[in-house]
Design a protein around this motif. Structure first.
Motif, short mmCIF file in Angstrom:
data_model
loop_
_atom_site.label_atom_id
_atom_site.label_comp_id
_atom_site.label_asym_id
_atom_site.label_seq_id
_atom_site.Cartn_x
_atom_site.Cartn_y
_atom_site.Cartn_z
N ALA A 92 0.83 -1.21 0.00
CA ALA A 92 0.00 0.00 0.00
C ALA A 92 0.86 1.26 0.00
CB ALA A 92 -0.94 0.00 1.20
N ALA A 93 2.08 1.16 0.56
CA ALA A 93 2.99 2.30 0.58
C ALA A 93 3.76 2.45 -0.73
CB ALA A 93 3.98 2.16 1.74
N ILE A 115 1.67 -11.34 -1.83
CA ILE A 115 1.67 -10.40 -2.96
C ILE A 115 0.67 -10.85 -4.02
CG2 ILE A 115 3.04 -9.50 -4.87
CD1 ILE A 115 5.46 -9.60 -2.99
N ALA A 116 0.73 -12.13 -4.37
CA ALA A 116 -0.16 -12.64 -5.40
C ALA A 116 -1.62 -12.48 -4.99
CB ALA A 116 0.15 -14.10 -5.69
N ASP A 117 -1.94 -12.80 -3.74
CA ASP A 117 -3.32 -12.68 -3.27
C ASP A 117 -3.77 -11.22 -3.25
OD1 ASP A 117 -3.61 -15.37 -2.99
OD2 ASP A 117 -3.34 -15.41 -0.82
N LEU A 127 -3.70 -0.57 -5.85
CA LEU A 127 -2.42 -0.23 -5.26
C LEU A 127 -1.49 0.31 -6.34
CD1 LEU A 127 -1.97 -3.36 -2.98
CD2 LEU A 127 -2.74 -1.10 -2.31
N PRO A 128 -0.58 1.18 -5.96
CA PRO A 128 0.30 1.78 -6.97
C PRO A 128 1.28 0.77 -7.54
CG PRO A 128 0.98 2.42 -4.76
CD PRO A 128 -0.33 1.70 -4.61
N GLY A 129 1.45 0.81 -8.87
CA GLY A 129 2.52 0.04 -9.49
C GLY A 129 2.18 -1.40 -9.79
#
Length: 331
Positions: A92-93, A115-117, A127-129
């Protein structure tokens, strides 16, 4: 049920059930290996959170440890849930790269699964990116580094189908053995922010290890905007509890990486050491693992009063998300 009468496994959001990403892929079993005659910390932890990449000797030791210090099970579960919350906070950051050092066997709630979930969950906020791209994430990168060669072999097999994740052998006592590794530098771009996870590993370093220097060397190799996530088991202030911990620590000497517990005050002092001026604690600071940004949507967490946790941002302080020197909940 989990081993030793523990609570039942949870679903993909939980602690030790397979995640959505893991459930979609066939599991990889640990191969017969003569090295399995020696129990390891990675396999013991795998047993305690309900995994199956472990040897007979590691299962035997896990049972003895759970009997010697029963709170160890809850601390293991709480530590696994902490990984999820910290990784989700970092995503999220805007963090897209992760170096997971000493995380053990990448199963049931491991960093790549989180990460995958998070990226593929249709209910998750944007989320960014990180965006779906024919796989869990387009820009995410993960390297798991562990001293245990068996755990690393298993992790490589777990991650071999993911172009964005891999595993290497590395010794945290010599941070540059990890930070200078060609695979690490090919997979990650250390000129961009990285989330370094030191969760449940520092208490396996010997008493003569210079934790301040280890953290400083690691932080100095990262660009501002990177993060260090830390959790360590500490000594129970109750004499009976401390005696049970000593019994467990004595059992852990059967592994190549025994358990070395430190007083809680030492952990707070470590993360606020004057030689680490560029580390800025994220709220709520240094707190027991189950108090670190608990998820209100979760089931009631497992108490882990002796597993202290903190997340620190590297570089200039960010007033909106740093804890400064404010104390967290009591240990």
């Amino acid at each position: 049920m989990t081993p030793f009468g523990g609570p039942p496994a949870r679903d993909g959001r939980g602690i030790h059930g397979p995640s959505r990403a893991a459930a979609a892929r066939p599991e990889v079993w640990v191969a017969d290996d003569p090295r399995d005659s020696v129990p390891t910390a990675a396999e013991v932890c795998n047993v305690l959170y309900g995994g199956f990449h472990n040897s007979t000797e590691s299962r035997r030791l896990a049972g003895e440890l759970a009997a010697a210090w029963p709170p160890l099970r809850h601390h293991t579960y709480a530590g696994r849930a902490l990984v999820r919350r910290m990784v989700q906070h970092l995503i999220a950051a805007g963090v897209e790269q992760f170096l997971d050092i000493g995380g053990g066997i990448a199963q049931h709630g491991a960093t790549h699964e989180i990460i995958a979930d998070t990226i593929t969950d249709p209910s998750a906020r944007p989320l960014p990116g990180l965006t779906p791209a024919g796989g869990p994430a387009q820009r995410a990168r993960v390297v798991c580094a562990d001293l245990d060669p068996i755990a690393t072999d298993v992790n490589r097999r777990h991650l071999e189908d993911l172009a964005w994740a891999t595993a290497v052998v590395g010794d945290l006592r010599r941070p540059h053995s990890i930070l200078d590794d060609p695979v690490v530098n090919t997979t990650l771009n250390l000129d961009r922010p990285v989330g370094v996870l030191l969760l449940g590993v520092l208490h396996h370093l010997p008493p003569d290890a210079d934790l301040v220097q280890i953290l400083r060397t690691t932080a100095d190799a990262l660009t501002p905007g990177s993060y260090l996530a830390v959790s360590l088991l500490t000594i129970d202030p109750d004499p009976a509890g401390a005696a049970a911990q000593r019994h467990a620590a004595a059992l852990y000497t059967r592994t190549p990486t025994p358990l070395h517990l430190r007083p809680a005050r030492n952990i707070t002092d470590l993360l606020q050491h004057p030689q680490l001026p560029d580390l800025h604690l994220v709220d709520p600071g240094v707190v027991p693992a189950h108090h670190w940004q608990p998820d209100p949507d979760d089931e009631p967490g497992f108490p882990a009063p002796h597993l202290l946790a903190a997340l620190a941002r590297i570089g200039p302080a960010a007033p909106s998300d740093t804890a400064g020197s404010r104390p967290g909940p009591p240990c």
